[in-house]
Structure formats: structure tokens, C-alpha cells
Design an enzyme around this catalytic site. Structure first.
Site, PDB file in Angstrom:
ATOM      1  N   ASN A   1      -5.151  15.497 -19.017  1.00 45.22           N
ATOM      2  CA  ASN A   1      -4.571  14.799 -17.868  1.00 45.22           C
ATOM      3  C   ASN A   1      -5.157  13.408 -17.690  1.00 45.22           C
ATOM      4  O   ASN A   1      -4.436  12.453 -17.367  1.00 45.22           O
ATOM      5  CB  ASN A   1      -4.778  15.607 -16.587  1.00 45.22           C
ATOM      6  CG  ASN A   1      -3.966  16.881 -16.537  1.00 45.22           C
ATOM      7  OD1 ASN A   1      -4.438  17.907 -16.045  1.00 45.22           O
ATOM      8  ND2 ASN A   1      -2.740  16.868 -17.039  1.00 45.22           N
TER       9      ASN A   1
ATOM     10  N   ASP B   1      -7.465  23.598 -14.667  1.00 41.25           N
ATOM     11  CA  ASP B   1      -8.238  24.369 -15.636  1.00 41.25           C
ATOM     12  C   ASP B   1      -9.022  23.347 -16.449  1.00 41.25           C
ATOM     13  O   ASP B   1      -8.480  22.678 -17.324  1.00 41.25           O
ATOM     14  CB  ASP B   1      -7.267  25.176 -16.503  1.00 41.25           C
ATOM     15  CG  ASP B   1      -7.934  25.900 -17.659  1.00 41.25           C
ATOM     16  OD1 ASP B   1      -9.127  25.677 -17.916  1.00 41.25           O
ATOM     17  OD2 ASP B   1      -7.229  26.692 -18.323  1.00 41.25           O
TER      18      ASP B   1
ATOM     19  N   CYS C   1       0.941  20.513 -10.874  1.00 43.76           N
ATOM     20  CA  CYS C   1      -0.530  20.498 -10.750  1.00 43.76           C
ATOM     21  C   CYS C   1      -0.996  19.074 -10.428  1.00 43.76           C
ATOM     22  O   CYS C   1      -1.558  18.831  -9.371  1.00 43.76           O
ATOM     23  CB  CYS C   1      -1.178  21.010 -12.025  1.00 43.76           C
ATOM     24  SG  CYS C   1      -0.845  22.751 -12.340  1.00 43.76           S
TER      25      CYS C   1
ATOM     26  N   ARG D   1      -3.803  19.212  -7.521  1.00 44.69           N
ATOM     27  CA  ARG D   1      -4.130  20.328  -6.628  1.00 44.69           C
ATOM     28  C   ARG D   1      -5.030  21.345  -7.308  1.00 44.69           C
ATOM     29  O   ARG D   1      -5.832  22.028  -6.667  1.00 44.69           O
ATOM     30  CB  ARG D   1      -2.864  21.025  -6.134  1.00 44.69           C
ATOM     31  CG  ARG D   1      -2.046  21.651  -7.242  1.00 44.69           C
ATOM     32  CD  ARG D   1      -0.923  22.531  -6.715  1.00 44.69           C
ATOM     33  NE  ARG D   1      -0.142  23.079  -7.807  1.00 44.69           N
ATOM     34  CZ  ARG D   1      -0.479  24.164  -8.509  1.00 44.69           C
ATOM     35  NH1 ARG D   1      -1.586  24.834  -8.228  1.00 44.69           N
ATOM     36  NH2 ARG D   1       0.293  24.590  -9.496  1.00 44.69           N
ATOM     37  N   SER D   2      -4.906  21.465  -8.639  1.00 41.97           N
ATOM     38  CA  SER D   2      -5.617  22.515  -9.372  1.00 41.97           C
ATOM     39  C   SER D   2      -5.767  22.098 -10.821  1.00 41.97           C
ATOM     40  O   SER D   2      -4.864  21.481 -11.388  1.00 41.97           O
ATOM     41  CB  SER D   2      -4.810  23.826  -9.289  1.00 41.97           C
ATOM     42  OG  SER D   2      -5.348  24.813 -10.136  1.00 41.97           O
TER      43      SER D   2
ATOM     44  N   TYR E   1     -12.446  29.168 -16.068  1.00 40.34           N
ATOM     45  CA  TYR E   1     -12.150  30.600 -16.087  1.00 40.34           C
ATOM     46  C   TYR E   1     -13.342  31.410 -16.628  1.00 40.34           C
ATOM     47  O   TYR E   1     -14.123  30.916 -17.452  1.00 40.34           O
ATOM     48  CB  TYR E   1     -10.908  30.875 -16.930  1.00 40.34           C
ATOM     49  CG  TYR E   1      -9.626  30.597 -16.184  1.00 40.34           C
ATOM     50  CD1 TYR E   1      -9.118  31.514 -15.262  1.00 40.34           C
ATOM     51  CD2 TYR E   1      -8.926  29.408 -16.378  1.00 40.34           C
ATOM     52  CE1 TYR E   1      -7.949  31.257 -14.559  1.00 40.34           C
ATOM     53  CE2 TYR E   1      -7.752  29.144 -15.675  1.00 40.34           C
ATOM     54  CZ  TYR E   1      -7.279  30.077 -14.763  1.00 40.34           C
ATOM     55  OH  TYR E   1      -6.125  29.809 -14.066  1.00 40.34           O
TER      56      TYR E   1
ATOM     57  N   ARG F   1       0.830  -1.209   0.000  1.00 40.37           N
ATOM     58  CA  ARG F   1       0.000   0.000   0.000  1.00 40.37           C
ATOM     59  C   ARG F   1       0.863   1.258   0.000  1.00 40.37           C
ATOM     60  O   ARG F   1       0.396   2.331   0.370  1.00 40.37           O
ATOM     61  CB  ARG F   1      -0.933  -0.024   1.213  1.00 40.37           C
ATOM     62  CG  ARG F   1      -1.913  -1.190   1.191  1.00 40.37           C
ATOM     63  CD  ARG F   1      -2.911  -1.113   2.338  1.00 40.37           C
ATOM     64  NE  ARG F   1      -2.269  -1.347   3.631  1.00 40.37           N
ATOM     65  CZ  ARG F   1      -2.153  -2.545   4.212  1.00 40.37           C
ATOM     66  NH1 ARG F   1      -2.619  -3.620   3.599  1.00 40.37           N
ATOM     67  NH2 ARG F   1      -1.575  -2.666   5.395  1.00 40.37           N
ATOM     68  N   ARG F   2       2.101   1.091  -0.450  1.00 41.53           N
ATOM     69  CA  ARG F   2       3.057   2.203  -0.436  1.00 41.53           C
ATOM     70  C   ARG F   2       3.599   2.531  -1.826  1.00 41.53           C
ATOM     71  O   ARG F   2       4.651   3.153  -1.947  1.00 41.53           O
ATOM     72  CB  ARG F   2       4.237   1.850   0.478  1.00 41.53           C
ATOM     73  CG  ARG F   2       3.827   1.529   1.911  1.00 41.53           C
ATOM     74  CD  ARG F   2       5.019   1.054   2.715  1.00 41.53           C
ATOM     75  NE  ARG F   2       4.657   0.741   4.094  1.00 41.53           N
ATOM     76  CZ  ARG F   2       5.513   0.297   5.013  1.00 41.53           C
ATOM     77  NH1 ARG F   2       6.781   0.099   4.678  1.00 41.53           N
ATOM     78  NH2 ARG F   2       5.108   0.046   6.240  1.00 41.53           N
TER      79      ARG F   2
END
Length: 267
Positions: A194, A186, A157, A183-184, A226, A137-138
């Protein structure tokens, strides 16, 4: 229709209907004319894609799958932070005069650490554990290294991939799954890019380890549209949708470091 289309359309509608506007708040990004680039955002968006059913490419518009794979190879196979090793101009604005983007992405994947089995970098460790200790699990990679953030031309990101192995009843091969943390994002520009990238990475890793690709779980802390993209998104999600394309890898390639974009097969 492609299941990725369904998820994308529902996500965009949810952001536009239930999201929070950053208008008037302190934000970092600006448009070319100098005005602040505000967003409508949703916190904690989670999407699941089952690669055993279909490849998660949108049909609402074209996605350059070979370029998606090329960037993944740049980060996880070449372990490069130099745009001269990349066959697109995606990172040009973040590069210095030598082509470097600093201690980001591929640089972090290539940093070696000492283990009892010897010196290994992050991707080598993933492959080693999946082959020798698949139920660990690592098994993960992480490019968000605080000690080096000041030397990155852009903070990561999509910053971590956690691998987890399961098994389906009646099947001999193990199933490889992944959680991608971001984390973020668009949403208009990068969402399906992605998703397709890490679906390909999951497929490459699974094939290299004699496993089947399973679920890709995509966790986005800040999923945003945006302000100047709202009309574009509304038009995009109103388009007709089609069945997902069939995407596979050259079955003869078993070495993670032997894959090239020519080994991505799209129907």
C-alpha cells in the site's frame, strides 16, 4: 538502509511488544482449517515518508512495484471494479462470475457529480483543483461510501487520500503531499504494498500537475499481525537491509491518464 525498512521494523516490533491480542474475542476472519484468525494489533499507527529523499520500498524483501502501479491504475485511472481490467489475480477471490467486485474502489472513483465547472468524477476533480486551486483544503478522494457498502464484495481498506500543497523556500515548483487513511491493515501482507502504491499515485499526480512529490503520511486505524504470521514477521525484520532503490516516472508523461506501468523506472 531504506528509511521504509526502519519504519517497518520499528512498527512490527512495537506491535509485537505493545499490541493488543484479539485471541478469544469475536473476530470475522478464519484460517482455511476453520479456526479463527486472531491478531496482535495497534491502534492509530502513523508513518511519514518523504518522497523527495527516497522511494519508500522495503529492501527486506521484494515488492512487485509494477503490480503495485497496475492496481493503482486500475482504481484511479481506469476507474474499474472488474478484475478483467487488472493484470494480476489479487482480487480474484472477491469477484463474481462477471469479474465485478461490486460498487467498490474504482467504481466509486468514477462516479460523476455535478459542479459549477461541469460533471467530474473524484480523480478528475482532484486534478482540476490541483491545477486551478492548489491551496484548497478540500482535495481528496473517498471510496468508503455508506450507501453502497451493501453492494461491495469487500469494504475498502485504504479508503481516502487527502492531497495538500506546500512550497519549499527558494523553489518555484509547488510540493504535493498526501495523507492516506486506512481502516485496517494486515502488516505482513499489505503494508509496503500500500505504501508503494500510494507513493506512485502521489508521484503520478504531482507530475501531471507540474508539482514535486513531497510527503506521504500513512494513517492506519488497526495495524495488525496475524497469529500465524508472528514467526514470519520476526524472521523478516531480522534480515539485512540495503539502500532504497531509485524509483521515478517517465518524465515525458504529463497526462495522468497516459501513464502505463512501462513508465515506472526502477534502479
Amino acid at each position: 538502509m531504506s528509511y521504509a525498512d526502519t519504519l517497518f521494523i520499528d512498527m512490527c516490533r512495537d506491535i509485537l511488544k505493545n499490541g493488543t491480542s484479539t485471541e478469544g474475542e469475536k473476530v470475522r476472519p478464519k484460517w482455511e482449517d476453520g479456526s479463527f484468525a486472531y491478531t496482535i494489533k495497534r491502534f492509530g499507527v502513523v508513518n511519514r515518508y518523504d518522497l523527495s529523499r527516497e522511494f519508500p520500498a522495503l529492501t527486506l524483501r521484494r515488492t512487485a512495484l509494477k503490480s503495485c502501479m497496475d492496481e493503482i491504475l486500475w482504481i484511479y485511472q481506469k476507474k474499474s471494479n472488474n478484475i478483467h481490467d487488472l493484470n494480476s489475480s489479487i482480487w480474484d477471490e472477491w469477484a463474481d462470475e462477471s469479474g465485478s467486485i461490486g460498487k467498490a474502489y474504482g467504481y466509486q472513483i468514477g462516479v460523476k457529480s455535478r459542479y459549477k465547472e461541469g460533471m467530474m468524477d473524484q480523480m478528475d476533480r482532484v486534478l482540476f483543483d490541483l491545477k486551478n486551486n492548489p491551496y484548497s483544503r478540500r482535495i481528496m478522494t473517498n471510496t468508503y461510501v455508506f450507501a453502497d457498502l451493501g453492494e461491495m464484495n469487500l469494504y475498502p481498506c485504504a479508503y481516502s487520500a487527502t492531497y495538500n500543497v506546500t512550497k519549499r523556500p527558494g523553489e518555484e515548483k509547488l510540493v504535493l503531499n498526501m495523507v492516506l487513511n486506512q481502516r485496517s491493515q494486515d502488516v505482513l501482507t499489505a503494508n509496503n504494498w500500500n505504501v508503494c502504491q500510494y507513493a506512485i499515485l502521489l508521484m503520478m499526480t504531482a507530475q501531471s500537475c507540474g508539482m514535486l512529490p513531497g510527503e506521504l503520511v500513512h494513517v492506519i486505524a488497526d495495524a495488525h499481525i496475524y497469529d500465524r504470521h508472528v514467526e514470519i514477521v520476526e524472521e523478516l525484520i531480522s534480515r539485512p537491509v540495503y539502500p532504497a532503490p531509485r524509483v521515478s516516472l517517465n518524465p515525458e508523461i504529463r497526462d495522468f491518464y497516459a501513464f502505463t506501468t512501462a513508465d515506472l523506472l526502477v534502479e
